[in-house]
Design a protein around this motif. Sequence first.
Motif, short mmCIF file in Angstrom:
data_model
loop_
_atom_site.label_atom_id
_atom_site.label_comp_id
_atom_site.label_asym_id
_atom_site.label_seq_id
_atom_site.Cartn_x
_atom_site.Cartn_y
_atom_site.Cartn_z
N ASP A 22 6.38 77.90 39.17
CA ASP A 22 6.53 76.48 40.46
C ASP A 22 5.52 75.51 39.78
N GLY A 23 5.30 74.10 40.18
CA GLY A 23 4.29 73.70 39.58
C GLY A 23 4.32 72.12 39.39
N GLU A 24 3.01 71.32 39.64
CA GLU A 24 3.17 69.48 39.97
C GLU A 24 1.99 68.88 38.88
N ASN A 26 0.44 65.47 37.88
CA ASN A 26 0.41 63.78 37.97
C ASN A 26 -0.43 63.17 37.11
N ASN A 37 4.57 61.50 37.64
CA ASN A 37 3.30 62.55 37.70
C ASN A 37 5.96 63.07 38.26
N MET A 38 5.45 64.71 38.32
CA MET A 38 6.74 65.54 38.21
C MET A 38 5.84 66.54 39.01
N LYS A 39 7.39 67.06 40.06
CA LYS A 39 7.08 68.37 40.65
C LYS A 39 8.29 69.45 40.36
N TRP A 40 7.88 70.32 40.48
CA TRP A 40 9.53 71.24 40.15
C TRP A 40 9.12 72.50 40.51
N GLU A 41 10.40 73.64 41.25
CA GLU A 41 9.78 74.98 42.15
C GLU A 41 11.41 75.63 41.09
N LEU A 45 13.04 70.56 38.36
CA LEU A 45 12.36 68.93 38.39
C LEU A 45 13.15 68.55 39.87
N LYS A 47 10.87 66.22 41.84
CA LYS A 47 10.55 65.12 42.23
C LYS A 47 9.84 64.17 41.20
#
Length: 81
Positions: A22-24, A26, A37-41, A45, A47
């Motif tokens: 998990d991470g984010e 920017n 900018n990205m977010k993953w779980e 991916l 967002k």
Amino acid sequence: MLIQSHTGEIILLPALPSSWNDGEVNGLLARGGFELNMKWEKGKLIKASLYSKSGNKVKVRYGDKVLELETIKGEMYSLEF
């Protein structure tokens, strides 16, 4: 690991380490005048957004999906895969 942009397109999470489940992030800069900018779980991916600093065309790839965008300088784009 997080982006690759030397093949004429921006590839998201091409080599995400399994320990980064998990991470984010920017503000990653990519060739062509773009900021991401990205977010993953769970390694996927969930967002992503792209800010165009130049107004160039761009191809963004995540897995086998590709988005092609005509961008406007100064605009933010939400990436839906």
